[in-house]
Design a protein around this motif. Structure first.
Motif, PDB file in Angstrom:
ATOM      1  N   PRO A  94       0.849  -1.203   0.000  1.00  0.00           N
ATOM      2  CA  PRO A  94       0.000   0.000   0.000  1.00  0.00           C
ATOM      3  C   PRO A  94       0.876   1.242   0.000  1.00  0.00           C
ATOM      4  O   PRO A  94       2.098   1.157   0.219  1.00  0.00           O
ATOM      5  CB  PRO A  94      -0.791  -0.140   1.304  1.00  0.00           C
ATOM      6  CG  PRO A  94       0.141  -0.887   2.204  1.00  0.00           C
ATOM      7  CD  PRO A  94       0.889  -1.852   1.317  1.00  0.00           C
ATOM      8  N   PRO A  95       0.300   2.419  -0.230  1.00  0.00           N
ATOM      9  CA  PRO A  95       1.100   3.654  -0.281  1.00  0.00           C
ATOM     10  C   PRO A  95       1.936   3.916   0.971  1.00  0.00           C
ATOM     11  O   PRO A  95       3.030   4.482   0.880  1.00  0.00           O
ATOM     12  CB  PRO A  95       0.046   4.748  -0.489  1.00  0.00           C
ATOM     13  CG  PRO A  95      -1.067   4.056  -1.202  1.00  0.00           C
ATOM     14  CD  PRO A  95      -1.103   2.673  -0.613  1.00  0.00           C
ATOM     15  N   THR A  96       1.461   3.516   2.140  1.00  0.00           N
ATOM     16  CA  THR A  96       2.203   3.786   3.376  1.00  0.00           C
ATOM     17  C   THR A  96       3.518   3.023   3.448  1.00  0.00           C
ATOM     18  O   THR A  96       4.400   3.386   4.246  1.00  0.00           O
ATOM     19  CB  THR A  96       1.349   3.421   4.606  1.00  0.00           C
ATOM     20  OG1 THR A  96       0.901   2.058   4.484  1.00  0.00           O
ATOM     21  CG2 THR A  96       0.147   4.347   4.726  1.00  0.00           C
ATOM     22  N   LEU A  97       3.667   1.985   2.638  1.00  0.00           N
ATOM     23  CA  LEU A  97       4.894   1.186   2.666  1.00  0.00           C
ATOM     24  C   LEU A  97       5.753   1.393   1.416  1.00  0.00           C
ATOM     25  O   LEU A  97       6.691   0.626   1.180  1.00  0.00           O
ATOM     26  CB  LEU A  97       4.558  -0.302   2.811  1.00  0.00           C
ATOM     27  CG  LEU A  97       3.900  -0.722   4.127  1.00  0.00           C
ATOM     28  CD1 LEU A  97       3.636  -2.228   4.133  1.00  0.00           C
ATOM     29  CD2 LEU A  97       4.763  -0.326   5.323  1.00  0.00           C
ATOM     30  N   GLU A  98       5.446   2.423   0.630  1.00  0.00           N
ATOM     31  CA  GLU A  98       6.207   2.628  -0.599  1.00  0.00           C
ATOM     32  C   GLU A  98       7.687   2.881  -0.300  1.00  0.00           C
ATOM     33  O   GLU A  98       8.571   2.309  -0.959  1.00  0.00           O
ATOM     34  CB  GLU A  98       5.634   3.795  -1.400  1.00  0.00           C
ATOM     35  CG  GLU A  98       6.416   4.052  -2.685  1.00  0.00           C
ATOM     36  CD  GLU A  98       5.807   5.142  -3.547  1.00  0.00           C
ATOM     37  OE1 GLU A  98       6.251   5.293  -4.699  1.00  0.00           O
ATOM     38  OE2 GLU A  98       4.888   5.835  -3.070  1.00  0.00           O
ATOM     39  N   GLU A  99       7.974   3.742   0.667  1.00  0.00           N
ATOM     40  CA  GLU A  99       9.380   4.069   0.938  1.00  0.00           C
ATOM     41  C   GLU A  99      10.187   2.851   1.389  1.00  0.00           C
ATOM     42  O   GLU A  99      11.254   2.574   0.811  1.00  0.00           O
ATOM     43  CB  GLU A  99       9.480   5.187   1.976  1.00  0.00           C
ATOM     44  CG  GLU A  99      10.924   5.598   2.255  1.00  0.00           C
ATOM     45  CD  GLU A  99      11.025   6.749   3.236  1.00  0.00           C
ATOM     46  OE1 GLU A  99      12.156   7.071   3.651  1.00  0.00           O
ATOM     47  OE2 GLU A  99       9.975   7.326   3.592  1.00  0.00           O
TER      48      GLU A  99
END
Length: 299
Positions: A262-267
């Protein structure tokens, strides 16, 4: 504009071209993890899902092994989106302002599989697959090398409670998930003057219709982790997935090559799987081992 069948048809053809152009230009991510299966009926049975017989040395006669029939099926669902245009909008030559709307309609139709596939993936630990277990589970039934009943997990243990992330092997013709198409996304109109609805309301309708669905394929080719997304857990998840064995202890030869987050784990996903150096400045041995897919449908 003069309101007649010819002019209405011309406008429709222009909007259909706009729709088709946007559909063709749209980029999807779900095709990386889902195989497209054409459907010819209300629902499709996937009795072939399961283990395929392993090659053996041919000594004596062939040994035939039936493909397992698990009674698993995917029922097609019907989807639509519809917009209405008033007769006076045509008469006032305002039909040009609707072009962006039909372009967006084409884009939404193209990325519809992403919404379906990744939304289903999010519920993978609470939705049954072909073997009667949740797609992501700790006790998929199997048989070990000695012929004894055993269970197999495609969840990194201990399970943890962090935001889930996923590894997939998409290197084979069969993919972990299924995108089933009975009738693809079709752009249609109702603008006949003789149509009762048009006559009564002075409104023309344009819309998209499709009969499709998403489903789970082979759970062996997907792995879930609810621990922090870091190098240690990524290493452990890759190893656990590659060590998965099928019936009779068969080595499956899995090669995890896609990381979905998900976007929260992109980094952290990019740091673990793509960055050339880790946070300490040392070489990242996991760089390039998986492509990263970031999708809001897992949020």
């Amino acid at each position: 504009m003069i309101i007649n069948s010819s002019n209405l048809d011309t406008a429709f053809r222009g909007w259909k071209t706009t729709f088709n152009d946007a559909f063709a230009a749209g980029e999807t991510q779900s095709q990386r993890i889902a195989m497209t299966v054409p459907s010819s009926t209300r629902e499709e049975a996937y009795g072939w899902l399961g283990q395929f017989p392993q090659l053996r040395e041919w000594i004596g006669d062939r040994v035939a092994k039936d493909i397992k029939a698990h009674g698993f099926s995917i029922t097609n669902r019907k989807f639509e989106t519809t917009v209405s245009i008033k007769r006076e909008d045509y008469a006032d030559d305002r039909y040009g302002v609707f072009k962006p709307m039909f372009s967006e309609m084409g884009h939404q139709a193209k990325v519809h599989p992403d919404e379906m596939v990744f939304s289903l993936l999010k519920d993978g630990d609470s939705t049954l697959c072909y073997d009667g277990q949740n797609f992501f589970d700790t006790d998929h039934p199997s048989v070990d090398a000695d012929g004894s009943a055993t269970t197999v997990s495609n969840i990194l243990l201990p399970a943890g409670t962090d935001t889930p992330w996923y590894l997939f092997d998409t290197s084979r013709p069969i993919k972990p998930m299924i995108w089933q198409e009975r009738e693809g996304h079709e752009f249609r109109m109702v603008s006949n003057h003789d149509d009762t609805g048009v006559f009564m309301t002075d409104i023309y309708h344009y819309g998209v219709r499709a009969r499709v669905n998403a489903g789970f394929g082979l759970w062996h080719m997907a792995f879930m982790c609810k621990g922090p997304l870091n190098a240690a857990n990524y290493k452990a998840a890759r190893a656990a997935m590659m060590e998965l064995r099928g019936d009779q202890g068969r080595v499956l030869g899995l090669k995890p090559n896609v990381l979905v987050v998900p976007p929260t784990l992109e980094e952290p996903a990019r740091q673990v799987a793509l960055a050339q150096f880790d946070a300490a400045g040392a070489s990242n041995v996991w760089a390039g081992t998986a492509d990263v897919i970031v999708t809001p449908h897992l949020a």
